[in-house]
Structures are given as C-alpha cells and as structure tokens.
Scaffold this motif. Structure first.
Motif, PDB file in Angstrom:
ATOM      1  N   ILE A  87      -5.695  -2.160  -2.892  1.00  0.00           N
ATOM      2  CA  ILE A  87      -4.500  -2.965  -3.159  1.00  0.00           C
ATOM      3  C   ILE A  87      -4.182  -3.949  -2.035  1.00  0.00           C
ATOM      4  CG2 ILE A  87      -2.658  -1.521  -2.176  1.00  0.00           C
ATOM      5  CD1 ILE A  87      -1.462  -1.966  -5.164  1.00  0.00           C
TER       6      ILE A  87
ATOM      7  N   CYS B 204       0.821  -1.217   0.000  1.00  0.00           N
ATOM      8  CA  CYS B 204       0.000   0.000   0.000  1.00  0.00           C
ATOM      9  C   CYS B 204       0.854   1.266   0.000  1.00  0.00           C
ATOM     10  CB  CYS B 204      -0.918   0.006   1.213  1.00  0.00           C
ATOM     11  SG  CYS B 204      -0.042  -0.302   2.759  1.00  0.00           S
TER      12      CYS B 204
ATOM     13  N   THR C  95      -7.287   4.154  -2.440  1.00  0.00           N
ATOM     14  CA  THR C  95      -6.395   3.355  -3.296  1.00  0.00           C
ATOM     15  C   THR C  95      -5.776   2.201  -2.507  1.00  0.00           C
ATOM     16  OG1 THR C  95      -5.852   5.450  -4.326  1.00  0.00           O
ATOM     17  CG2 THR C  95      -4.542   3.575  -4.989  1.00  0.00           C
ATOM     18  N   CYS C  96      -5.379   2.465  -1.262  1.00  0.00           N
ATOM     19  CA  CYS C  96      -4.740   1.435  -0.448  1.00  0.00           C
ATOM     20  C   CYS C  96      -5.701   0.299  -0.154  1.00  0.00           C
ATOM     21  CB  CYS C  96      -4.205   2.039   0.852  1.00  0.00           C
ATOM     22  SG  CYS C  96      -5.466   2.936   1.771  1.00  0.00           S
TER      23      CYS C  96
ATOM     24  N   CYS D 293      -8.877   8.534  -0.283  1.00  0.00           N
ATOM     25  CA  CYS D 293      -9.113   8.199  -1.686  1.00  0.00           C
ATOM     26  C   CYS D 293      -9.393   6.718  -1.899  1.00  0.00           C
ATOM     27  CB  CYS D 293      -7.927   8.623  -2.552  1.00  0.00           C
ATOM     28  SG  CYS D 293      -6.460   7.581  -2.348  1.00  0.00           S
TER      29      CYS D 293
ATOM     30  N   VAL E 165       1.532   3.158  -3.361  1.00  0.00           N
ATOM     31  CA  VAL E 165       0.386   3.580  -4.175  1.00  0.00           C
ATOM     32  C   VAL E 165      -0.332   4.793  -3.601  1.00  0.00           C
ATOM     33  CG1 VAL E 165      -0.015   1.263  -5.085  1.00  0.00           C
ATOM     34  CG2 VAL E 165      -1.320   2.041  -3.093  1.00  0.00           C
ATOM     35  N   CYS E 166      -0.079   5.098  -2.348  1.00  0.00           N
ATOM     36  CA  CYS E 166      -0.796   6.227  -1.747  1.00  0.00           C
ATOM     37  C   CYS E 166      -0.333   7.538  -2.388  1.00  0.00           C
ATOM     38  CB  CYS E 166      -0.556   6.291  -0.244  1.00  0.00           C
ATOM     39  SG  CYS E 166      -1.254   7.794   0.479  1.00  0.00           S
TER      40      CYS E 166
END
Ligand SMILES: Cc1cc2nc3c(=O)[nH]c(=O)nc-3n(C[C@H](O)[C@H](O)[C@H](O)COP(=O)(O)OP(=O)(O)OC[C@H]3O[C@@H](n4cnc5c(N)ncnc54)[C@H](O)[C@@H]3O)c2cc1C
Ligand code: SF4
Ligand code: SF4
Ligand code: SF4
Ligand code: SF4
Lengths: 666, 302, 189
Positions: free
Chosen positions: A640, A598, A636-637, A634, A601-602
């Motif tokens: 993933i 993670c 995103t984590c 957001c 990607v943050c």
C-alpha cells in the motif's frame, strides 16, 4: 563477487523420475555467479547435508540454493547446515522443483526447462540476500485455554502442574463439556461423571488456574509469546464471591418449565439454575430471557430467599483483559439433531432421539434417573432401533466424513439398553463397524455375543409412525439386500458429530484456519497434529474433528507439552523476515511521507508513529515505524505504501524483481 | 388473464374429470387457459424406458409449439407430463449437444423460455388469493394429501416443495377448511405406469397408500396426478385383494376440492366419473372471516 | 475427471458411466435404495445388488444384470436417488441398461408384458400423435394375449365417459412420424 552453490536433490525418485537432475545441475553450473553445482539422491540425509556443509567451506560459497522440495519441508534443515558451515542461514534459498515441477508435470524437456528456470530465479535472488539476525522476544508464561470440556480440563491441569499460569474461558455456566452429559463410557463402561468430576474440581482448586465460566473470548491481538486477550464475562446476575451454592434460589424460582439444555430438552429447569448438580463452579446464573423479573419487572423471589444476598439484577457484562503467551483451543463439537433427517420425519416423532439424549436417559442423574423410557408416553421400549452413520458418510447431506465415535457409542448404547431392559431387543442398522482402538473391537463383540445386539448391515431408508409404533424400513445387505421392516418402540439416531456453534467466529478472531466443515485445521495432519498455522495457538479435542475421550485427552496433554516447551525459556527466537521503513540521511530521514496509509491495513497493529525532533525538541517529521515484535512479515504495508518506503527483509523489492527478471530473460 | 395450458392425453381421455375440474375452476375465477396448438403426447414412461432421445423430443415439440404460440407460462396439471416437461427443459438447457440434436429431430427450435407450472404452483400463484372472496363452502373433512413421485422427485431438477413430507397441497387444503392429516405415504409410489402391465404391483403399492390414509381416518385422498388417481380409483379391486378388506375412501383431485368449495356443480367437476363413489357432502357454509379493522381507529386518532 | 492412469473402461459399468455419467464405484453398498424401492421385492436383484454386480465387472454378473427382471420392474419413481447418500443416480442408469438389454436381445421374459405395453403405447402415439387409450388396450391385449383382466374395466370406463371410441388425431402427424424415425426406429429395428 558472489560465489553461489547449487544443490539439486533427486528426492529418491520423487524428483528424478520426472526431472533430469544431472542436466539441471550442469546448466546451473554455468549461471553467472555460480561457483559450484551438484546433484545428489537425498540432499536432506546426513551425507547430503555434509555435502552442503563441506561445499560451503571448500568453495568459500557466499550463498546457496537447494533445489528440492517445498521450503515448508526442509528450509530449516538447510539453514541449519549453513549455520554449521559458518554461513548466515538467510543466505540459503530453496528452489522447489518437487511440488512445482515433478509432482505436477509430465517428464519432458519443458519440465526440465521449468526446473532450470526455478533454479535460475533463486540464484538471482540469493545473490541479493543479506545476512540477517534472528529476533528475540519475551514470553508471557500464562496460557489461555478456551473451552472447559475434558480436553480443556486436561490441558489446563497439565500446564498448571508444570508450574505455569492458566486462564480458562468456558462459554457455559459450568465446565465439563459433553463428557459431563455421558452415562458410562466405552470401552470400559466406567461412569463418566465419576471420573470427570474430580478433575473439574481440581481445575477450580488449582491455584495456577483462573476460571471464567459463562464467558467468551471477545478479541485476540498480538503474537506467539505475547497475546493480549479480551474476555467477555457475561453477567450471571450473581455475585460469585458471596454465593455459597446453597441452591435456595433455584428451588424457589417460580419459572420451572424452561427446557433444560443439559438434558437436551428432556427435562425442565428454573430461570435461575445450575446446569447439573456436579457443576463447577457451583454458582447459579439467571437466564435473563426467561426470568420473570427481566421480562415483566416483577418477581425477585430468588433475591428474597438468597441468604448471603448474592443476587445482582443490575450486574453487567464485564470485559477482562489478560496477557498470555500461548492459546489452546478446546471448544469441542456438537451433534446433529433429529430434525436434520427428512426421511426420518424432520424431528417430528418424539420417540426418535439422538445419541446424546440416550446418554442422558441412561444416566443415573438424568431426567428418567437412568431408566430407558419413550419420551412420548414414558413406556419402556421393548424393541429399540439404533441407526448408525445417521448423517455421517453422507455427501448428499453435506457430511462426507465418518464421525468416528458413533460406532463405539452405539455398541455401548446397545449394551446399556440390554442391562436395563432385560427382555428387550436392540437392532443396530450399520454400514461398517469401525472399532479400531485398544479393546474397542472386543467391546463391540461383547455387544453382539453377550448382550445380543442384533446388527443389520444396511441403511434405514425411512421411519414413520403408526399406532404408536415407529416403522423402520431398512435393508439387510448381507441377506440378498432384502427389505427389513421393524416395528420399533423407540429409535436412536447416532447423528453426525459436527463443529461446535461459533467455531467459525472464534477461528476468525484467532486468525487460525478451519476446514470446510468448520473444524479447526491442524498445521500438519501427521507431524503437527496439535498446532495451528498460527504460532502459539494450539488445538486439542473434538474441535479438530470428532474424537473420543482418550484421543481428546492425549491431544490435550500434547498441547500442554508444546506449551510447556514454549514456556521453558523466557525469550523466543523469531524469524527476522519483517518489514522496515527505509532510513536516509537528514534532512529527509526517510522516503516515508508520513501519510500513514499503512497503519490501518496492518492486520497485526504493528505500525506506529515515530517523531523525528531536533535538539530543541521541535517536531521535524513524523515517520511510520514498524514494531519488530509485532510485525509478522505479511507484506500488506509494502503493497500500500505509495512512496515505496517499506521493504521486507528476506523478500525485498529488489530481490523479487531480480527473480522476475531472471525468469523473463531466460 | 391468459395462461398457456397443456392438457395431455390422460386429461382428454381416462382422466377427463381432472380436466373438467381444472377448466371449471379457472372459468369461475376468470382465468383463461390457452391450449398449445396441435400438441402431442409427452411420451410418458414408455418413451424414456425405451429411448432417451425420443423421451426428450416428444415433450420438446410441445414446448417449442408453446413458444411459437407466444406463451410464456405453461400450466401442466398432469404430474407425469409436468415431470417429463421439466426434466426435458432441464436436460436441454444443461446439455448443449443434446439441445441441438433434439431441435434437429423435432425440426423446430426450442429456446427454453417457458415457465412450467404444475397444478399446485398454478393454484398457489393464480387461485389461492381469490379463494376468500369466492368460497361458498368449507371442505370440513379429514383429508390425506397424496403427492406421489412426480411432483417432488427428482428434487434436484424440480426443486418444488420438500422431498419428504411435502406441504404445499396441505396448505391449500387447509385454506379450503379441510383437516389435512399427517400420514406416512405422501410420496410413496402408487405403481405408476404398471397399471395395465403389472396390476398386481399396483394393487400392493396403492393398497398400502389407501390403507394408511383410511386407517388414520382420512375421508378422502387428495391427488394432483391422473396416473395416481386412476391407480388409486380404478384399481380398487386389486388393492382390496392385497389389503384383504374393502376400503371405500374416495380419491379426488385437488381442483375438484377447490371446485366443491367454490360451490361448482358436482357433475361439472366430473365427480360422477369416479369408480369409487365420492360421497363427500354436508359441507359447512363458508363465512368470510371479518378482517379486524384496528387500523382505522388509529387512523382516526391521528 | 478421468484418471490418466486408467485406460478406457469397456466394462458395462464403464459404458454406464460414459452414457449416463453415473459412476457405480461411488456406491458403498449401504442398501438404502433397496430399502426404499417400492418394487425391490419384485426384483430378482434389488437396486443395490444390481449395482454390486456392475461393480465387480465379472462377465457373469454383467450378463445377470442385462437379463434381470429388475431393470424392467423399476418404476422410475426416483425414491432411490432421493435418498441415496452417495447420490448414485440409479434411474437413468436403469434406463440405459434397458436399452442395452433390448439391443442385445437379452430382455427378461418376465418383462414381456411391460415391454409390450410400452411398445403398444408408443405405437399409439406414433400413429395419432396422442395416446388413444382404447386402441392401446386392444393393441396391448392382442400383443400380450391376456384379454381377461382389463376387458372387465373397459365397459365401465365407457359408461363413465373415460374411453373414447375414436382416436384423436393431431394435424402435423408427419412431424411425429419424423421424430420416431429419427430416434426409436433408427436404433431398434
Ligand atoms: C452420544 C455420545 C456418546 C459418547 N460416548 C463416549 C464414550 O463412551 N467414550 C468416549 O471416549 N467418548 C465418548 N463420546 C465422545 C466424547 O463426548 C468426546 O470425546 C469429548 O466430549 C470431547 O471433549 P472436548 O473437550 O474436546 O469437547 P466438548 O466435550 O464438546 O467440550 C467443549 C467445551 O468447550 C466449550 N466451548 C465451546 N465453544 C466455546 C467458545 N467459543 N468459548 C468458550 N467455550 C466454548 C463448551 O461449552 C464445552 O464445555 C461420546 C460422544 C457422544 C456424542
Ligand atoms: S427473579 Fe427471575 S430468577 Fe429470580 S426467582 Fe424470579 S423468575 Fe426466578
Ligand atoms: S463411527 Fe461408525 S457409525 Fe459413526 S459415522 Fe463412522 S462408521 Fe458411521
Ligand atoms: S443408496 Fe446409494 S450408496 Fe446406498 S446402496 Fe444404493 S446406490 Fe449405493
Ligand atoms: S426408481 Fe426404480 S430402482 Fe429407484 S426406487 Fe424407484 S423403482 Fe426402485
């Protein structure tokens, strides 16, 4: 046991003309867990909100669903109502049956059914909502102003005068922007330099303002109240603390024939130069691409003549880091050049110039000292043609919008021309005269009635050169659409105003959005005209769309007001809708396996490493930890994480699944 | 090398010197041009003025025949035919229903596989590289390249050169040693199909063109379209009447210019067929520019 | 995309849009087309004025369009569309208007020669498959009864080998006949 309230809004006729609101309310009343359901004409009105407050109290509701417009519109309104009724605001959800139903579908059973489904989903979700507390973050009370045109200058001075620190970053060697290039300004014809220069000096002297010229923003991290900005200060090859602005170097430099950018190529400058006499700061820079020393390793004449010994050939770019709480983008605009026009010769005719070039020509400090002269042979043009809307309102050329300022400045040009060439005639080909503004229409009337500007309503089809004259072929649509041919001495194209170079890259660095023409986008065209979609980042001036000076200045003061509000308290309240890593009892502590997929990607660099240690200080396990100050929620984590250890408050996996289930089982 | 070829009616009739010069140049450079068997007229202006389907069907028949004959590239020197062919190909490939209908009308199937080349594309791709080795003369004259309408418009479909102030012909002429001038009427209309039915308009439009070119010192106009040529060459009395003066600047085809540079006999190029005599002569013998062989030295050193 | 709030448009402008895709409402009357049009001075209504008349949709204006000289004087030089900022594709629109004008028997008398020439031209192709210039001129001149003008040129064209005495005939003339039968003949009888 959940006791959910459902409030169906008619939004006047916006919803009720298409969706059968009473029916939706009736059906919703029967959903499991719904204790109260009602429909009402305007839920956001005062009585509407009272209805919500009273219902929460009276029916002891544990959560509510307001079925109305988009949450972007009124979620805060109803959350406030919840708080007033003593219910945690995060136990309120919006079901959007306006944008998602009534505005996009026809009236009918299927639309009603969709509205019912949307409400059902939100009821299921809200049952699983938790009470959340908003987050407090500290605010750095320094503002970054990017761009030192009139908009940036106004914003910086207003913020500084409110008692806050300002860092200004300007790409060019001097601040001033396009306004410093203008001759006189509509609608009052006051001299541009005379009104701008004092303000430029104020910027330099204000103790609250730190000015970096010949500098650009390198990177931006962080969030509202807490941005970290890296600024690249390009090497001027001058020690600014020593230079006394005597200008000796610029007069001695042997490179004298470099096209002067400030004069738009109509004059020359040396390799070491100050862009214009009133420049702030009055410190030269060496243009390394054109300097003999940097090209051949020999010269250094400027160094020899520099009495305070300020020249530094070995100076390097400097990266400066600053912490700021808010950012104002004031990077302005640019205009299309004459080479944009195939039908007007692709820029090959010297006597076809653009509006900015005309400004320089008409300016007392310009290359012709204020005289109107043909670039080709220096003759005074007796017949001059102005072409309005050149490249604007022209979808075929990819620019469908109106550039807004050119009608006014073209009228100004015709007036200035007549003041300087008494026996000359100015023709203006135009499509509409757009002069909406205080004293604007009066100004264009003055051009026509007093200064004899000949307005011809029609576009120019082509321009070619013959025997030193420019043959302009246009039409007069007020005269049977007849062809009009004018043998002109000079032509001025009021070329389209476009986004500045580098706008796109800057937008990406700042994570703010821009439109298809690369102008920065405001958060709301009417209600948030100076905000961007990113909290803490604002816009002013022509970087948003072509604007004249009054508008740019007004917007800049608006930004200053916004930023001063933001800086009025030392803490900021943020929505608690952020990601967290689960925690369970020892010996596992968390389902997180410590893979740290993670972390990269943050987009906000919010994920850190947390070491779990025993009492002796031995490492037991490393877990991901999400910094609540940095996380923007957001998600995103969440996507993933393989072990499903991350969730977002307000949008947990469980809440989302329950919405989907509600839809599938309907 | 074999290329498909569509002469079109003008090149077989009133503009045969264009065909003669194309053939002479091709022959000299060893390019074989294979005509479409049993080709028909493309319909020109008349067809699309009166009937859209007819205007697509007439060219489509030719394209289908060319495909049947196994041709892949088609050279169409007449700019008008080239335009009709290209527009037809575009319309058929972008409108399925029309494509079907046209196939039905012509009783053949056009698949849309052909590459259609106008004369300048033909020169760029097959001739220009051979010039250096074959040129005998430099066309050391001031010329005005005239493109007219059909080579550059509609540019969305043709997508050839820039619509205003095109350059491709100028590049070819410069290669031939000519001084191609910058002038104002490169893409203005000559009056096109009104030659017979509205000669007065042709006198005005072509008159302006020839006047501007001669005013700027052009010794010849260079064209690539038989319609432009016949208007500019044959309608000289109407043009002179419009201009109020006699202008005797000749109009030559770009292929005639190439032929002259290659040293081909003037008669073979059809130069005797012009109404305005083509007096251009005294060309400078062409000396092949020696390629400076810097590289060999370096090679030796290595 | 058609606007669901609008009913079918029976105006001439509506028909133009239906058959050619050209939307006259896009034109904002800048006149750039008329300024560049080589024959706008010969036209009764320069192209932008022609469009204006379609925009109003008044019967009087539509009638003027169909009876205009303009639609016949257009050379299809494509200059207007090349420069139109709104990409209003005038030439196909005019092609369509010519067809309508002929169909409704409204063609302008001043266009007589032009129409005759087109007809003579197509006639020639229809018979032989190719253009027979000699025949064309004779046919056209007999249609237009205007023998003077080009007869002057003909002898010198002969002398320069530019006119053939006999037409060239293609082999599959049946095919050509069939094409004409299925298109032109079908509509304008
Ligand atoms: C020909 C002409 C005549 C005009 N006449 C008038 C008039 O008479 N009256 C009137 O009211 N208005 C007039 N205007 C409009 C006026 O110029 C603008 O309203 C005004 O300049 C807008 O100011 P700004 O600060 O937003 O942008 P700008 O003046 O463009 O300033 C932007 C500044 O940001 C800097 N910058 C850009 N990108 C970056 C970056 N990435 N990093 C750091 N710095 C950056 C630039 O170097 C520049 O200094 C005229 C405009 C033109 C073209
Ligand atoms: S060193 Fe460069 S800047 Fe200095 S005088 Fe020489 S050329 Fe000019
Ligand atoms: S402001 Fe005037 S000149 Fe400029 S684009 Fe708009 S209408 Fe045209
Ligand atoms: S150029 Fe285009 S927009 Fe302008 S008047 Fe002509 S058709 Fe209308
Ligand atoms: S295509 Fe027709 S209307 Fe358009 S510019 Fe040419 S002659 Fe004029």
């Amino acid at each position: 046991m959940a006791r959910i309230g459902v409030f169906i809004c008619h939004c006047g006729e916006n919803i009720s003309a298409t969706v059968d609101c009473p029916k939706v309310s009736e059906v919703a009343a029967k959903f499991p867990g719904v204790a109260y359901s009602v429909d009402y004409k305007y839920m956001c009105s005062d009585p509407g909100q009272s209805l919500v407050v009273n219902a929460i109290k009276e029916h002891k509701l544990t959560g509510i669903v307001v079925s109305a417009c988009s949450p972007r519109m009124h979620e805060p309104t109803f959350r406030r109502a919840c708080a007033e009724a003593g219910l945690n605001p995060y136990l309120c959800e919006m079901a959007n049956i306006r944008e998602h139903c009534s505005w996009v579908h026809e009236k009918g059973d299927r639309t009603d059914q969709k509205a019912i489904d949307v409400v059902r989903m939100m009821v299921e979700k809200v049952k699983r909502n938790n009470a959340l507390m908003s987050i407090k973050v500290p605010v750095t009370k320094t503002a970054l102003v990017i761009g030192g045109g009139v908009a940036g200058i106004q914003a910086a001075l207003d913020i500084a005068n409110a008692g806050h620190k300002v860092v200004m970053v300007e790409r060019e060697p001097s601040i001033g922007g396009h306004m410093s290039q203008l001759s006189e300004t509509f609608p009052t014809l006051d001299c541009s330099q005379c009104i701008l220069t004092p303000r430029m000096v104020e910027v330099a002297q204000n103790p609250n303002i730190t000015l970096y010229t010949y500098a650009e923003v390198e990177s931006v991290e962080g969030f509202v109240g807490n941005f970290n900005v890296k600024i690249r200060k390009k090497a001027k090859s001058i020690d600014e603390t020593l230079c006394n602005g005597c200008g000796m170097c610029t007069t001695k430099c042997p490179q004298k024939k470099i096209p002067n950018e400030f004069e738009l190529g109509m004059g020359n400058r040396p390799a070491i130069y100050v862009p214009f006499p009133q420049a702030v700061p009055n410190v030269p820079v060496i243009d390394r691409l054109n300097c003999t020393y940097y090209k051949n390793g020999k010269c250094k004449i400027c160094e020899k003549f520099c009495q305070p010994k300020a020249i530094r050939f070995d100076q390097e770019d400097e990266i400066i880091e600053v912490a700021v709480g808010a950012i104002s983008i004031c990077t302005g605009f640019d205009v299309k050049k004459t080479d944009f026009f195939p039908e007007y010769g692709y820029g090959k005719h010297k006597d076809i110039i653009d509006g900015l070039q005309f400004e320089r020509m008409a300016s007392a400090s310009g290359p012709t000292l204020g005289a109107i002269r043909r670039p080709s042979d220096g003759a005074e043009p007796k017949k001059i043609v102005f072409v309005a809307c050149a490249g604007s309102r022209d979808p075929a050329k990819g620019i469908e919008y109106c550039s807004k300022i050119c009608c006014m400045y073209t009228a100004k040009h015709a007036i200035l021309y007549k003041h300087k060439v008494h026996d000359g005639t100015a023709y203006i080909f135009y499509m509409d005269i757009r002069a909406a503004g205080k004293n604007y229409d009066e100004f264009t009337r003055r051009a026509i009635e007093e200064d004899n500007a000949q307005y011809i309503r029609g576009r120019v089809s082509s321009i070619y050169e013959r025997d030193g004259k420019l043959i302009v072929i246009g039409t007069d649509t007020l005269m049977n659409h007849e062809t009009v041919e004018i043998e002109a001495d000079m032509v001025v194209l009021a070329t389209a105003g476009v986004a500045n170079q580098g706008a796109e890259e800057l937008a990406q660095k700042l994570h703010v959005s821009y439109d298809q023409h690369r102008f920065f986008s405001e958060a709301h065209p009417k209600l948030k005209p100076v905000e961007t979609n990113t909290a803490g980042i604002y816009l002013a001036g022509a970087c948003q769309s072509p604007k004249d000076i009054p508008e740019s200045v007004a917007a800049a003061s608006g930004v200053a007001g916004k930023i001063s509000c933001l800086f009025s308290s030392s803490e900021l309240t943020r929505e608690p809708l952020i990601a967290f890593v689960d925690r369970i009892a020892a010996p596992d502590y968390s389902s997180c396996t410590g893979c740290f997929l993670c972390q990269p990607v943050c987009p906000y660099n919010a994920i850190e490493k947390e070491d779990i240690k025993d009492r002796a200080g031995n490492l037991i396990k490393s877990l991901a930890y999400i910094n609540p100050g940095l996380c923007q929620g957001c998600g995103t984590c969440v996507a993933i994480c393989k072990s499903k250890s991350i969730d977002i408050d307000g949008y947990t996996n469980q809440q989302m699944y329950s919405e989907v289930d509600a839809l599938l089982n309907s | 090398m074999k290329l498909g070829f569509y002469p079109g009616c003008s090149l077989e009739g009133a503009s045969r010197e264009y065909n003669e010069s194309v053939q002479a140049v091709a022959e000299k450079l060893g390019i074989e041009l294979v005509s479409i068997p049993d080709w028909n007229c493309c319909g020109a202006t008349a067809a699309h003025n009166l009937d859209k389907e007819l205007s697509l069907s007439l060219p489509a028949r030719n394209l289908a025949l060319a495909e049947e004959a196994g041709l892949t590239e088609l050279v169409v020197p007449c700019a008008a035919c080239y335009s009709r062919f290209t527009v037809t190909q575009h319309e058929l490939l972008h409108d399925n229903a029309m494509h079907k209908k046209v196939n039905e009308i012509i009783g053949k199937e056009y698949k849309g596989t052909l590459r259609i080349l106008n004369v300048i594309q033909f020169i760029e791709e097959y001739i220009i590289d051979k010039l250096e080795d074959n040129m005998k003369f430099e066309i050391n004259k001031k010329v005005a390249c005239y493109y007219g309408c059909l080579l550059v418009r509609p540019n969305k479909i043709l997508n050839f050169d820039r619509t205003e102030d095109p350059q491709t012909m100028d590049v070819v002429m410069k290669k031939l040693g000519a001084d191609s001038i910058d002038w104002a009427f490169k893409t203005e209309c000559c009056g096109a199909g009104f030659s017979v039915s509205f000669t007065e308009a042709v006198g005005r439009l072509s008159g302006k063109i020839i006047e501007d070119a001669s005013h700027r010192g052009a010794e010849a106009l260079v064209v690539a379209c038989p319609m432009c040529h016949s208007n500019l060459d044959m309608r000289r009395p109407a043009m002179d009447k419009y201009n109020g003066k006699k202008i005797d600047t000749p109009v030559i085809y770009i292929t005639q210019a190439i032929g002259l540079a290659l040293g081909i006999d003037r008669k073979k190029l059809g130069l005797n067929r012009h109404f305005v005599p083509v007096k251009l002569d005294n060309f400078k013998p062409y000396v092949k520019k020696e390629v400076v062989v810097e590289n060999t030295q370096i090679m030796e050193e290595i | 995309m058609s606007n669901p709030h609008h009913t079918e448009d029976n105006s001439l402008a509506g028909k133009v849009q239906k058959h050619t895709g050209v939307k006259v409402s896009r034109c904002y009357q800048c006149g750039k087309c008329s300024a560049g049009c080589p024959v706008s001075s010969d036209m009764d209504f320069p192209p932008s004025l022609l469009i204006r008349k379609l925009q109003t949709g008044f019967p009087k204006h539509e009638e003027e369009v169909l009876r205009s000289k303009s639609i016949w004087f257009c050379l299809t030089c494509e200059m207007c569309i090349a420069r139109c900022p709104m990409e209003v594709d005038i030439p196909p629109m005019i092609d369509y208007l010519r067809g309508e004008s002929m169909r409704l028997n409204k063609a302008n008398p001043a266009a007589k020669n032009i129409i005759r020439f087109h007809k003579a031209f197509l006639n020639s192709i229809q018979k032989t498959g190719r253009l027979y210039e000699m025949g064309l001129i004779v046919d056209y001149k007999s249609r237009s009864l205007n023998m003077v003008q080009d007869v002057v040129l003909a002898p010198s064209m002969f002398a320069k080998g530019k006119l053939k005495i006999l037409p060239e005939l293609i082999k599959d003339r049946k095919n050509i006949k069939q094409i004409f039968q299925k298109t032109l003949k079908n509509k304008h009888k």
